[in-house]
Design a protein around this motif. Structure first.
Motif, mmCIF file in Angstrom:
data_model
loop_
_atom_site.group_PDB
_atom_site.id
_atom_site.type_symbol
_atom_site.label_atom_id
_atom_site.label_comp_id
_atom_site.label_asym_id
_atom_site.label_seq_id
_atom_site.Cartn_x
_atom_site.Cartn_y
_atom_site.Cartn_z
ATOM 1 N N GLY A 45 0.808 -1.210 0.000
ATOM 2 C CA GLY A 45 0.000 0.000 0.000
ATOM 3 C C GLY A 45 0.847 1.267 0.000
ATOM 4 N N ALA A 84 7.842 -4.412 -10.546
ATOM 5 C CA ALA A 84 6.629 -3.970 -11.237
ATOM 6 C C ALA A 84 6.067 -2.685 -10.635
ATOM 7 C CB ALA A 84 5.578 -5.076 -11.223
ATOM 8 N N ALA A 85 6.016 -2.619 -9.311
ATOM 9 C CA ALA A 85 5.491 -1.426 -8.639
ATOM 10 C C ALA A 85 6.354 -0.201 -8.950
ATOM 11 C CB ALA A 85 5.418 -1.653 -7.128
ATOM 12 N N LYS A 88 5.701 0.977 -12.566
ATOM 13 C CA LYS A 88 4.393 1.587 -12.727
ATOM 14 C C LYS A 88 4.226 2.827 -11.862
ATOM 15 C CE LYS A 88 0.641 0.000 -13.510
ATOM 16 N NZ LYS A 88 -0.747 -0.430 -13.302
ATOM 17 N N ALA A 90 3.603 2.782 -8.792
ATOM 18 C CA ALA A 90 2.383 2.436 -8.062
ATOM 19 C C ALA A 90 2.733 2.055 -6.630
ATOM 20 C CB ALA A 90 1.689 1.265 -8.765
ATOM 21 N N VAL A 91 1.721 1.681 -5.884
ATOM 22 C CA VAL A 91 1.979 1.226 -4.516
ATOM 23 C C VAL A 91 2.403 -0.245 -4.539
ATOM 24 C CG1 VAL A 91 0.326 2.856 -3.542
ATOM 25 C CG2 VAL A 91 -0.440 0.552 -4.159
ATOM 26 N N TYR A 92 3.086 -0.664 -3.506
ATOM 27 C CA TYR A 92 3.483 -2.061 -3.374
ATOM 28 C C TYR A 92 2.260 -2.933 -3.148
ATOM 29 C CZ TYR A 92 8.182 -0.155 -2.411
ATOM 30 O OH TYR A 92 9.373 0.510 -2.476
ATOM 31 N N LEU A 93 2.232 -4.077 -3.791
ATOM 32 C CA LEU A 93 1.156 -5.043 -3.549
ATOM 33 C C LEU A 93 1.514 -6.014 -2.443
ATOM 34 C CD1 LEU A 93 -0.106 -6.131 -7.082
ATOM 35 C CD2 LEU A 93 -1.143 -4.534 -5.468
#
Lengths: 232, 232
Positions: A45, A84-85, A88, A90-93
């Motif tokens: 998150g 990947a995060a 992108k 993006a937030v960490y999954l």
DNA sequence: ACAGAAACTTGATAATTATCAAGGAGACCC
DNA sequence: GGGTCTCCTTGATAATTATCAAGTTTCTGT
């Protein structure tokens, strides 16, 4: 940042095709750090601030939801995680914590994305790395959906045994509780699964596992290259 | 190859940043084909000869092992599948079959890899696409490891409901048997899971599902953006 | 070496999920 | 319209997996 770990990082397929100048630029802002065991490095998150590379030790990727927790993967040297995060932005999954005292290289995300834009060869290497990551998770998912708990354990033992040189004996690379969670079962169940495998020549002595009848273990496990093979 | 489907393929994020010349080169050898329902398009273990793009209909990705079978994902228009295998020039990890009569664009793997080498922008788009694919599987894996069967169904219904415009009603995009397999349960269990959800306002009428108490359904489902959200 | 803690194992039991068997609803075809 | 087929549902039961509650072993730090 200079260190004896750099050559081994450089030798990763992710980096070994890129220009020296790009690699240097990437490492310029990177820093190498040693963390004690059981330290949470990232939390799912959170925004992806760094690309992580494990150079020593072992890092557990895990996920939490609704009060539950599950191990998703173990990253051993030399391996990257949460690429990947980073790409992108993006937030960490997944969350990550050290399974043991570990040395980790942190490269700021912006820098990774920056060099990704500038160095074409790096971009291509990233594609290969991502494709490998993707295929690994697909295999994990197949493993979980198509096999029982005992089968998952049997196949994992066969896999570890191969990785460690097929000497008839293997050493678990992390504790049983983590192995249980990685395999999608409780510690109690893992214990019982080991007992179930005793008639198939599996001898447990702490972290050391003896495989004394691989033929029969394979008959039970039915290993599948499209699930268990690292390369395919 | 020319067709009215080309613009929509071109608009995919995978293709919309690339040169016209590269796109044309890619499509030169591609062909569009309509397949009847339940036709197996690819079989896991086979070499990746084509990149597939679903432009109409619906394709099921599934895996087999040891006599068992499980649905891994459903690909709806406009979506690609088995990109990773194509790039790695590896074998497919999953099989694919049409869930209904479907129109599919096939691009020879060699061509994809060729343009990938030549068109830098395409290579970068592939990274984004692969990162998205990777994160999707990670979410599926989390879903399976962290939730019970009823919770998985509840969250999937909420997700489909959102995709279909939150009208209070949704239509299952594929049959229940496939949904069950996708969610990692038997058809019998799916049926019972639907019954379990009735007190939470879930009304089943064939393929039409009414959600009459989303608040309470969400209390049970506990949706999590890091599992259920398509975007993050 | 020893105390304390943590990890692992075992047993008993419960919950979840799967399997088997049968019945019912709807689609499709002649 | 009736028959057939497939899909779905339901009930009964079994298998698998999880939980709870001790024990036991192993590890750690002093």
């Amino acid at each position: 940042m200079r260190s004896s770990d750099l050559p081994q990082v450089r030798s990763l397929s992710l980096f070994d095709d890129m220009d020296d100048s790009s690699f240097d630029a990437l490492m310029q802002t990177a820093y190498l750090q040693v963390f004690p065991a059981q330290l949470e490095l990232i939390t799912e998150g959170d925004p992806a601030d760094f690309l992580y590379i494990v150079t020593e030790g072992c890092v557990e990727l895990f996920a939490r939801s609704n009060g539950r927790e599950s191990t998703m993967a173990m990253v051993r040297p030399v391996g990257t995680f949460i690429l990947a995060a980073v790409l992108k932005d993006a937030v960490y999954l997944m969350s990550a914590r050290t399974a043991q005292r570990s040395k980790v290289l942190l490269i700021p995300s912006e820098n990774v994305r920056d060099i990704f834009q500038k160095d074409e060869q790096f971009a291509r290497s990233i594609v290969v790395e991502l494709a490998n990551c993707y295929r690994s998770v697909v295999k994990e998912h197949k493993d979980l959906k198509l096999r029982s708990a005992v089968e998952r354990l049997a196949n994992r033992l066969i896999r570890m045994h191969k990785q460690q040189g097929e000497s008839g004996t293997l050493t678990l690379p992390f504790d049983k509780r983590t192995l249980a969670s990685l395999l999608g079962m409780t510690p109690e169940n893992l214990s019982r699964a080991f007992n179930t495998l005793r008639p198939y020549g599996v001898d447990v002595d702490g972290m050391t596992i003896g495989l004394n009848d691989i033929k029969s273990l394979e008959t039970l496990a039915k290993p599948n290259v499209l699930i268990d093979d690292q390369l395919t």
